[in-house]
Design a protein around this motif. Structure first.
Motif, PDB file in Angstrom:
ATOM      1  N   ALA A  84       0.829  -1.208   0.000  1.00  0.00           N
ATOM      2  CA  ALA A  84       0.000   0.000   0.000  1.00  0.00           C
ATOM      3  C   ALA A  84       0.860   1.254   0.000  1.00  0.00           C
ATOM      4  N   GLY A  85       0.480   2.208  -0.860  1.00  0.00           N
ATOM      5  CA  GLY A  85       1.174   3.485  -0.921  1.00  0.00           C
ATOM      6  C   GLY A  85       0.473   4.533  -0.079  1.00  0.00           C
ATOM      7  N   GLU A  86       0.941   5.773  -0.189  1.00  0.00           N
ATOM      8  CA  GLU A  86       0.392   6.856   0.626  1.00  0.00           C
ATOM      9  C   GLU A  86      -1.084   7.107   0.338  1.00  0.00           C
ATOM     10  N   GLU A  87      -1.499   6.951  -0.915  1.00  0.00           N
ATOM     11  CA  GLU A  87      -2.881   7.259  -1.282  1.00  0.00           C
ATOM     12  C   GLU A  87      -3.822   6.076  -1.106  1.00  0.00           C
ATOM     13  N   ASP A  88      -3.293   4.887  -0.847  1.00  0.00           N
ATOM     14  CA  ASP A  88      -4.137   3.705  -0.654  1.00  0.00           C
ATOM     15  C   ASP A  88      -4.667   3.697   0.778  1.00  0.00           C
ATOM     16  N   LYS A  89      -5.971   3.573   0.918  1.00  0.00           N
ATOM     17  CA  LYS A  89      -6.606   3.744   2.216  1.00  0.00           C
ATOM     18  C   LYS A  89      -6.916   2.400   2.880  1.00  0.00           C
ATOM     19  N   PRO A  90      -6.829   2.344   4.229  1.00  0.00           N
ATOM     20  CA  PRO A  90      -7.246   1.133   4.948  1.00  0.00           C
ATOM     21  C   PRO A  90      -8.705   0.813   4.647  1.00  0.00           C
ATOM     22  N   PHE A  91      -8.998  -0.480   4.585  1.00  0.00           N
ATOM     23  CA  PHE A  91     -10.339  -0.893   4.181  1.00  0.00           C
ATOM     24  C   PHE A  91     -10.732  -2.159   4.928  1.00  0.00           C
ATOM     25  N   MET A  92     -11.817  -2.105   5.641  1.00  0.00           N
ATOM     26  CA  MET A  92     -12.415  -3.267   6.301  1.00  0.00           C
ATOM     27  C   MET A  92     -11.405  -4.029   7.160  1.00  0.00           C
ATOM     28  N   GLY A  93     -10.713  -3.313   8.008  1.00  0.00           N
ATOM     29  CA  GLY A  93      -9.805  -3.978   8.933  1.00  0.00           C
ATOM     30  C   GLY A  93      -8.374  -3.990   8.450  1.00  0.00           C
ATOM     31  N   ASN A  94      -7.921  -5.146   7.950  1.00  0.00           N
ATOM     32  CA  ASN A  94      -6.510  -5.326   7.603  1.00  0.00           C
ATOM     33  C   ASN A  94      -6.215  -5.205   6.114  1.00  0.00           C
ATOM     34  N   LEU A  95      -7.210  -4.826   5.315  1.00  0.00           N
ATOM     35  CA  LEU A  95      -6.999  -4.652   3.882  1.00  0.00           C
ATOM     36  C   LEU A  95      -6.715  -3.191   3.558  1.00  0.00           C
ATOM     37  N   PHE A  96      -6.277  -2.965   2.324  1.00  0.00           N
ATOM     38  CA  PHE A  96      -6.146  -1.615   1.787  1.00  0.00           C
ATOM     39  C   PHE A  96      -6.878  -1.561   0.449  1.00  0.00           C
ATOM     40  N   MET A  97      -7.448  -0.405   0.149  1.00  0.00           N
ATOM     41  CA  MET A  97      -8.097  -0.187  -1.141  1.00  0.00           C
ATOM     42  C   MET A  97      -7.201   0.707  -1.982  1.00  0.00           C
ATOM     43  N   ALA A  98      -6.821   0.218  -3.153  1.00  0.00           N
ATOM     44  CA  ALA A  98      -5.971   1.017  -4.035  1.00  0.00           C
ATOM     45  C   ALA A  98      -6.676   2.318  -4.391  1.00  0.00           C
ATOM     46  N   SER A  99      -5.922   3.394  -4.451  1.00  0.00           N
ATOM     47  CA  SER A  99      -6.479   4.683  -4.834  1.00  0.00           C
ATOM     48  C   SER A  99      -6.966   4.633  -6.277  1.00  0.00           C
ATOM     49  N   GLN A 100      -7.799   5.587  -6.641  1.00  0.00           N
ATOM     50  CA  GLN A 100      -8.286   5.644  -8.017  1.00  0.00           C
ATOM     51  C   GLN A 100      -7.124   5.775  -8.995  1.00  0.00           C
ATOM     52  N   THR A 101      -6.140   6.580  -8.630  1.00  0.00           N
ATOM     53  CA  THR A 101      -4.985   6.778  -9.509  1.00  0.00           C
ATOM     54  C   THR A 101      -4.233   5.470  -9.720  1.00  0.00           C
ATOM     55  N   ARG A 102      -3.944   4.771  -8.630  1.00  0.00           N
ATOM     56  CA  ARG A 102      -3.244   3.493  -8.743  1.00  0.00           C
ATOM     57  C   ARG A 102      -4.081   2.489  -9.529  1.00  0.00           C
ATOM     58  N   ALA A 103      -5.393   2.487  -9.303  1.00  0.00           N
ATOM     59  CA  ALA A 103      -6.259   1.538 -10.002  1.00  0.00           C
ATOM     60  C   ALA A 103      -6.233   1.771 -11.510  1.00  0.00           C
ATOM     61  N   PHE A 104      -6.226   3.031 -11.933  1.00  0.00           N
ATOM     62  CA  PHE A 104      -6.141   3.310 -13.371  1.00  0.00           C
ATOM     63  C   PHE A 104      -4.826   2.780 -13.936  1.00  0.00           C
ATOM     64  N   LEU A 105      -3.737   2.989 -13.229  1.00  0.00           N
ATOM     65  CA  LEU A 105      -2.443   2.512 -13.706  1.00  0.00           C
ATOM     66  C   LEU A 105      -2.412   0.983 -13.769  1.00  0.00           C
ATOM     67  N   GLU A 106      -2.916   0.326 -12.740  1.00  0.00           N
ATOM     68  CA  GLU A 106      -2.909  -1.140 -12.714  1.00  0.00           C
ATOM     69  C   GLU A 106      -3.770  -1.725 -13.825  1.00  0.00           C
ATOM     70  N   ASN A 107      -4.853  -1.038 -14.169  1.00  0.00           N
ATOM     71  CA  ASN A 107      -5.725  -1.553 -15.219  1.00  0.00           C
ATOM     72  C   ASN A 107      -5.167  -1.330 -16.615  1.00  0.00           C
ATOM     73  N   LEU A 108      -4.029  -0.687 -16.707  1.00  0.00           N
ATOM     74  CA  LEU A 108      -3.325  -0.574 -17.984  1.00  0.00           C
ATOM     75  C   LEU A 108      -2.263  -1.655 -18.136  1.00  0.00           C
ATOM     76  N   GLN A 109      -2.166  -2.536 -17.143  1.00  0.00           N
ATOM     77  CA  GLN A 109      -1.264  -3.674 -17.258  1.00  0.00           C
ATOM     78  C   GLN A 109      -1.913  -4.747 -18.126  1.00  0.00           C
ATOM     79  N   PRO A 110      -1.138  -5.462 -18.920  1.00  0.00           N
ATOM     80  CA  PRO A 110      -1.720  -6.502 -19.780  1.00  0.00           C
ATOM     81  C   PRO A 110      -2.293  -7.650 -18.964  1.00  0.00           C
ATOM     82  N   SER A 111      -3.383  -8.232 -19.466  1.00  0.00           N
ATOM     83  CA  SER A 111      -4.014  -9.390 -18.833  1.00  0.00           C
ATOM     84  C   SER A 111      -3.935 -10.580 -19.768  1.00  0.00           C
ATOM     85  N   ARG A 112      -4.063 -11.761 -19.200  1.00  0.00           N
ATOM     86  CA  ARG A 112      -4.088 -12.960 -20.019  1.00  0.00           C
ATOM     87  C   ARG A 112      -5.367 -12.988 -20.846  1.00  0.00           C
TER      88      ARG A 112
END
Length: 299
Positions: A84-112
């Protein structure tokens, strides 16, 4: 468990719910369960961007090592990646939710391509999401997202993903070539012919409903020329009124029916020939017209 007050429904998962199916229990308590099973991981990729599992109930996480865990009703796919980076927020206890910015970048990664539920949304859908931000929140919001993405990409190692995102945003802002765009709305935006696809879908739905629904014709109670002329006058009067062109009714009557130009109008307008009302059917040229009614005819 021996007393029959709890049961095991998956590895390391126990419940006192003895009625519902394991699939139902896990889906209803998905994020608390993931928080206990995979603490410190980040809800990422399309799960972060869409805010929910896929239609096949796949959930994507990013953690220290890759794993695939099949639970009743849910498949958890963990990809190795940055924590988790600075913009990723804690979510439901021990998880983190990726920020919108990070999510856009990750969704530009190739998928199978063979995957039934790829970790990234389609490029076309990603562009539509960016175009919607631009349409609803303006250029400033999209530029801020790009600036944040530049910083996040540097910190998390998403250099290639940022280059792609920068090209997409630049094309929609008409500062970069648009040849790489995929979605129709993004291409239209880049061409300077932006439209609202949400409204377009609503109009298409309305059009289909009207085509499928026989409508009753309403009779027109006032068909004589004088009534129609007065009706047109008042419709034009109030249409101009709500747009800011405001006159008293008597003043508007003089402008329309007598061709009087207001003294407050610009000099070049007063020099033009006063507009005249075409003769109505049933009135010979030069004949005296019916007097103007100060009251709207009953409808």
């Amino acid at each position: 468990m021996r007393a029959g007050k709890a049961r095991k429904i998956a590895p390391r998962i126990y419940t006192t719910n003895l009625t519902d199916s394991p699939e139902r229990i896990i889906r209803d308590n998905l994020y608390p369960i993931l928080s206990r099973l995979f603490p410190g991981t980040v809800l990422s990729h399309r799960t972060a961007l869409e805010g929910k599992p896929t239609k096949d109930w796949d959930v994507f996480l990013t953690g220290p090592y890759p794993r695939k865990v099949v639970l009743p009703g849910v498949t958890v796919r963990i990809f190795k990646g940055p924590s988790a980076g600075e913009e990723d927020k804690p979510f439901m206890g021990n998880l983190f939710m990726a920020s919108q910015t990070r999510a856009f970048l990750e969704n530009l990664q190739p998928s199978r391509k063979r995957s039934a539920s790829p970790k990234s949304i389609q490029r076309k859908e990603l562009e539509e999401r960016l175009e919607r931000i631009l349409r609803l929140r303006g250029e400033k919001a999209l530029n801020e997202l790009r600036d944040n993405a530049r910083r996040v990409a540097k910190n998390l190692g998403f250099k290639d993903e940022f280059k792609t995102l920068d090209r997409i945003i630049g094309a929609m802002l008409r500062t970069k070539p648009a040849s790489s765009l995929h979605s129709a709305s993004a291409k239209a935006r880049a061409a300077g012919e932006a439209y609202d696809p949400d409204r377009l879908r609503l109009f298409e739905t309305l059009f289909a409903a009207l085509k499928a629904t026989p409508l009753r014709e309403a009779p027109e109670p006032h068909s004589d020329p004088e009534a129609l002329r007065n009706l047109a006058f008042f419709e034009a009067y109030f249409s101009n009124y709500i747009e800011g062109t405001r006159f008293e009714v008597e003043e508007a009557r003089e402008i329309v029916f007598e061709g009087k130009i207001p003294d407050t109008r610009p000099q070049w307008v007063r020099r033009t020939k006063a507009a005249t009302i075409p003769e109505q059917s049933g009135h010979r040229s030069g004949a005296k017209r019916p007097p103007f009614r100060t009251k709207r005819p009953p409808l």
